[in-house]
Structure formats: structure tokens, C-alpha cells
Design an enzyme around this catalytic site. Structure first.
Site, PDB file in Angstrom:
ATOM      1  N   SER A 122     -11.040   1.209  -3.215  1.00 46.31           N
ATOM      2  CA  SER A 122     -10.750  -0.220  -3.442  1.00 46.31           C
ATOM      3  C   SER A 122     -11.989  -1.043  -3.137  1.00 46.31           C
ATOM      4  CB  SER A 122      -9.614  -0.658  -2.519  1.00 46.31           C
ATOM      5  OG  SER A 122      -9.524  -2.065  -2.487  1.00 46.31           O
ATOM      6  N   TYR A 148      -6.666  -1.977   5.971  1.00 48.72           N
ATOM      7  CA  TYR A 148      -6.777  -1.436   4.606  1.00 48.72           C
ATOM      8  C   TYR A 148      -8.246  -1.284   4.208  1.00 48.72           C
ATOM      9  CZ  TYR A 148      -6.230  -1.166  -0.518  1.00 48.72           C
ATOM     10  OH  TYR A 148      -6.295  -0.786  -1.839  1.00 48.72           O
TER      11      TYR A 148
HETATM   12  P1  NAD Z   1       1.816   1.318  -5.903  1.00 45.50           P
HETATM   13  O1  NAD Z   1       2.430   0.714  -4.703  1.00 45.50           O
HETATM   14  O2  NAD Z   1       2.326   0.950  -7.248  1.00 45.50           O
HETATM   15  O3  NAD Z   1       1.808   2.912  -5.799  1.00 45.50           O
HETATM   16  C1  NAD Z   1       1.558   3.580  -4.590  1.00 45.50           C
HETATM   17  C2  NAD Z   1       2.343   4.886  -4.606  1.00 45.50           C
HETATM   18  O4  NAD Z   1       2.026   5.613  -3.410  1.00 45.50           O
HETATM   19  C3  NAD Z   1       3.875   4.690  -4.622  1.00 45.50           C
HETATM   20  O5  NAD Z   1       4.438   5.453  -5.671  1.00 45.50           O
HETATM   21  C4  NAD Z   1       4.320   5.190  -3.257  1.00 45.50           C
HETATM   22  O6  NAD Z   1       5.625   5.763  -3.255  1.00 45.50           O
HETATM   23  C5  NAD Z   1       3.244   6.240  -2.979  1.00 45.50           C
HETATM   24  N1  NAD Z   1       3.165   6.605  -1.564  1.00 45.50           N
HETATM   25  C6  NAD Z   1       3.231   5.777  -0.481  1.00 45.50           C
HETATM   26  N2  NAD Z   1       3.201   6.508   0.648  1.00 45.50           N
HETATM   27  C7  NAD Z   1       3.105   7.813   0.276  1.00 45.50           C
HETATM   28  C8  NAD Z   1       3.045   9.048   0.993  1.00 45.50           C
HETATM   29  N3  NAD Z   1       3.070   9.089   2.336  1.00 45.50           N
HETATM   30  N4  NAD Z   1       2.949  10.213   0.281  1.00 45.50           N
HETATM   31  C9  NAD Z   1       2.949  10.189  -1.074  1.00 45.50           C
HETATM   32  N5  NAD Z   1       3.018   9.062  -1.811  1.00 45.50           N
HETATM   33  C10 NAD Z   1       3.095   7.881  -1.132  1.00 45.50           C
HETATM   34  O7  NAD Z   1       0.252   0.931  -5.763  1.00 45.50           O
HETATM   35  P2  NAD Z   1      -0.972   1.099  -6.768  1.00 45.50           P
HETATM   36  O8  NAD Z   1      -1.539  -0.249  -6.959  1.00 45.50           O
HETATM   37  O9  NAD Z   1      -0.632   1.942  -7.949  1.00 45.50           O
HETATM   38  O10 NAD Z   1      -1.967   1.896  -5.799  1.00 45.50           O
HETATM   39  C11 NAD Z   1      -2.592   3.127  -6.163  1.00 45.50           C
HETATM   40  C12 NAD Z   1      -3.944   3.190  -5.481  1.00 45.50           C
HETATM   41  O11 NAD Z   1      -4.793   2.148  -5.985  1.00 45.50           O
HETATM   42  C13 NAD Z   1      -3.893   2.986  -3.960  1.00 45.50           C
HETATM   43  O12 NAD Z   1      -4.741   3.904  -3.321  1.00 45.50           O
HETATM   44  C14 NAD Z   1      -4.406   1.563  -3.779  1.00 45.50           C
HETATM   45  O13 NAD Z   1      -4.993   1.364  -2.517  1.00 45.50           O
HETATM   46  C15 NAD Z   1      -5.421   1.481  -4.913  1.00 45.50           C
HETATM   47  N6  NAD Z   1      -5.763   0.101  -5.310  1.00 45.50           N
HETATM   48  C16 NAD Z   1      -4.821  -0.737  -5.831  1.00 45.50           C
HETATM   49  C17 NAD Z   1      -5.189  -2.031  -6.185  1.00 45.50           C
HETATM   50  C18 NAD Z   1      -4.184  -3.014  -6.740  1.00 45.50           C
HETATM   51  O14 NAD Z   1      -4.547  -4.215  -6.925  1.00 45.50           O
HETATM   52  N7  NAD Z   1      -2.964  -2.626  -7.046  1.00 45.50           N
HETATM   53  C19 NAD Z   1      -6.525  -2.468  -6.019  1.00 45.50           C
HETATM   54  C20 NAD Z   1      -7.441  -1.577  -5.481  1.00 45.50           C
HETATM   55  C21 NAD Z   1      -7.067  -0.289  -5.134  1.00 45.50           C
END
Ligand code: NAD
Length: 255
Positions: A147, A160
Site C-alpha cells: 500500500s 497499517y
Molecule cells: P477487502 O476488505 O475487500 O478484502 C480483504 C480480504 O481479506 C477479505 O476477503 C477478508 O475476508 C480477507 N481476510 C481478512 N483477514 C483474513 C485472514 N486472517 N485470513 C485470510 N483472509 C483474511 O480489501 P481489499 O481492498 O481488496 O484489500 C486487499 C489488499 O489490498 C490488502 O492487503 C489491502 O491492504 C491492500 N490495499 C487496499 C487498498 C484500498 O484502497 N482498498 C489500498 C491499498 C492497498
């Protein structure tokens, strides 16, 4: 790498960016393992993929869970080619009203452990558990979703941003050792806010965030797929742009 027929495990793929990854990988002919703690959405995503998908309940915070899931995948599908450690969480609970409010109420022991175990242990344990499987395949890839928060301390969520900085340092530090085993490890980061559950619905009406159009997860997944298709390059943190392009960010580029 032609992803057709490759066995790819994607954590956090019951929702958001991971679910987009699962769909795009299956469309390219990969055998996709939807690995998540969210069984109901995970089963739904896997079902959408037809023969190309299967759900496995995997808690990324547990090395035992990683080991038993990857062992069973290797047994069922004959091996593993790519492990994408994508699951990640913010400290704030989904009910938090505003990402700009003071962090102190969220600065708890439980919040710290949640973020560090999912975001950091989840990537390190994933790499450890993947290693013997990728070695026995003669090589492979580990991808960890990072991120922009990991590039500087993020006042909205310092736990985070620290966790994502740790991910960046892990992939840069371990890459040379893995390269000796023909294994690459890289960390793509979305270049902005993405329209997933992480971007809470109640935040969309906040004055400054209203002006931002979050990117769709498909755009980020497309860039990460391109990274999976590359055979060269390891130990690099990339930013995935709104055009799905991959910009190398770390280590600092020469010149
Ligand atoms: P999301 O909340 O849609 O998906 C996250 C997923 O992780 C969910 O399906 C959840 O059930 C799963 N999860 C949580 N705890 C878990 C565990 N202990 N074991 C297995 N699975 C688990 O979020 P997203 O936006 O798709 O995030 C995906 C990645 O992208 C993350 O690493 C996040 O930090 C990164 N990210 C997201 C953004 C954003 O703006 N959405 C920006 C930068 C980075």
C-alpha cells in the site's frame, strides 16, 4: 509466464482486489485457489470460476493453516506455482465514521495485533509455507499486496502503514535468497483508494473523499496479473496506476 494451467493461491480473494484477481486468473486459464476466512463469499467467488476455482478456508495469521491448505492444494492439483499474499486489513473497524479522526481511540493492543498478524505474519507465513512447494516445482512466485501507506507513516492508521512498510522490507530483504531457488517475490501496491470493503461506504460522503473517485479493483488486478506474467525482476515494490501500469517504487531507482 503463461498463466494458463498454473496453480495460483490468492489470499483475501473472497472480496475486493483478491476476488478480481481470482476472476482474471481463471479467465486466463489458471487453477485458482480462493483462500480466505470469509467462507460464504469465498465459496461464491469459487463457484463463479467453475472448474477453474475452489475455495479453501485459510487464516493467514496461522502458519499451521497455511501449511495444511498449501499441502492439500499441492496434493489435489499436483503443485503450486504462485502464492499471492493479498489479505489485509485496516485497524479501524468497519463501523468507524471517518478515516481522518484521531487515531488514539483505535490505538489498542487488539488493534495492533490484528493488523500485524494479518498484514505482516500473513505475508511472512505465506512465504515460509510456499517455499517447499515452489522449490519442488523448480521455482515460482510470491506476490504480496502492499500500500502507498507503507511508503510513509499514515496518520489515519499508523499500525497499517507500519505493517505495509514491513511488507516492503520483507520482499526486498528476502528476494536474493529466494532467487537462488528460482523464486521471485514482489509487492504491488494500488496507486490510490480502491472501491472495496476497505473503503467504507460511510466515508464516501465525506467532503474531501467525495471528490475522489476510487479505482475499481479490476484495474489493480490487471496490473498484478501483468506482474505475475513477468519472469524477470524480484525484490521490487511497484505502484499499480489507474491505467494498470507497473511503476517500480522501491528500492530507489538509480539515475
Ligand atoms: P477487502 O476488505 O475487500 O478484502 C480483504 C480480504 O481479506 C477479505 O476477503 C477478508 O475476508 C480477507 N481476510 C481478512 N483477514 C483474513 C485472514 N486472517 N485470513 C485470510 N483472509 C483474511 O480489501 P481489499 O481492498 O481488496 O484489500 C486487499 C489488499 O489490498 C490488502 O492487503 C489491502 O491492504 C491492500 N490495499 C487496499 C487498498 C484500498 O484502497 N482498498 C489500498 C491499498 C492497498
Amino acid at each position: 509466464m503463461d498463466l494458463k494451467g498454473k496453480v495460483v493461491v490468492v489470499t483475501g480473494s473472497a472480496n475486493g482486489i483478491g476476488a478480481s484477481m481470482a476472476r482474471q486468473l481463471a479467465a486466463l486459464g489458471s487453477d485458482v485457489v480462493v483462500a480466505d476466512v470469509d467462507e460464504s463469499n469465498g465459496e461464491l467467488v469459487a463457484k463463479e470460476l467453475g472448474d477453474r476455482g475452489r475455495f479453501k478456508k485459510l487464516d493467514v495469521t496461522s502458519l499451521d493453516s497455511w501449511t495444511s491448505v498449501l499441502d492439500s492444494v499441492a496434493k489435489e492439483l499436483g503443485g503450486i506455482d504462485i502464492v499471492h499474499c493479498n489479505a489485509g486489513v485496516l485497524t479501524r473497524p468497519p463501523s468507524a465514521p471517518d478515516p481522518h479522526d484521531y487515531f488514539l481511540p483505535y490505538m489498542t493492543y487488539d488493534g495492533y495485533r490484528k493488523v500485524m498478524t494479518i498484514n505482516v505474519d500473513g505475508v511472512v507465513f505465506g512465504t515460509l509455507a510456499a517455499l517447499p512447494h515452489l522449490q519442488s516445482r523448480g521455482g515460482g512466485k510470491v506476490i504480496a499486496t502492499s500500500s502507498p501507506g507503507g511508503l510513509a507513516g499514515w496518520p489515519a492508521d499508523p499500525y497499517y502503514s507500519m505493517s505495509k512498510a514491513a511488507v516492503n522490507n520483507w520482499i526486498m530483504g528476502i528476494a536474493p535468497a529466494l532467487a537462488e531457488q528460482n523464486i521471485t517475490i514482489n509487492a504491488p501496491m494500488p496507486g490510490g483508494m480502491i472501491n472495496t470493503n476497505m473503503f467504507r461506504p460511510q466515508w464516501k460522503d465525506l467532503p474531501d473523499l467525495k471528490a475522489i473517485t476510487p479505482l475499481e479493483p479490476d484495474v489493480i488486478a490487471k496490473g498484478i496479473i501483468e506482474l505475475m506474467q513477468r519472469d524477470e525482476g524480484t525484490g521490487v515494490v511497484y505502484m499499480v496506476t489507474d491505467q494498470s501500469q507497473l511503476l517500480p517504487i522501491l528500492p530507489p531507482q538509480q539515475g
